[in-house]
Design a protein around this motif. Sequence first.
Motif, short mmCIF file in Angstrom:
data_model
loop_
_atom_site.label_atom_id
_atom_site.label_comp_id
_atom_site.label_asym_id
_atom_site.label_seq_id
_atom_site.Cartn_x
_atom_site.Cartn_y
_atom_site.Cartn_z
N LYS A 118 0.85 -1.19 0.00
CA LYS A 118 0.00 0.00 0.00
C LYS A 118 0.89 1.23 0.00
CE LYS A 118 -2.09 -0.62 3.94
NZ LYS A 118 -3.04 -0.54 5.06
N HIS A 119 0.43 2.26 -0.65
CA HIS A 119 1.11 3.55 -0.59
C HIS A 119 0.08 4.65 -0.84
CE1 HIS A 119 1.30 2.39 -4.86
NE2 HIS A 119 1.23 3.69 -5.10
N PRO A 120 0.27 5.81 -0.22
CA PRO A 120 -0.70 6.89 -0.38
C PRO A 120 -0.64 7.49 -1.78
CG PRO A 120 1.08 7.57 1.07
CD PRO A 120 1.33 6.14 0.73
N VAL A 121 -1.79 7.82 -2.28
CA VAL A 121 -1.92 8.45 -3.60
C VAL A 121 -2.75 9.71 -3.42
CG1 VAL A 121 -2.84 8.17 -5.93
CG2 VAL A 121 -1.85 6.21 -4.74
#
Length: 92
Positions: free
Chosen positions: A46-49
């Motif tokens: 997961k990574h913030p977008v």
Amino acid sequence: MKIHKEIVEDKKTITVPIRREEMVIEAGSEDELRIPLKEEEIEISKHPVQLNEVTIKKQQIEDVQHIKENVKKEIAVVETEGNAEVIEKEEQ
């Protein structure tokens, strides 16, 4: 005014097909031997977008209103008796 951000969590379920390779050895009409050779593994990351950019600003707005109202002012009234000489000056 108070502005802050909140973190909202959602659960998502996704279906991902995975493949595997196996060796199948058939012996006769009913016997079968399966040997796994390779299979796919699922890795989740997961990574913030950034979805939206938010700009908050304050501005002053100037309106003009026309107001009609009675205003009062004071004037000097000089009453003289006899031969008094009154010299009036103009207001500037």
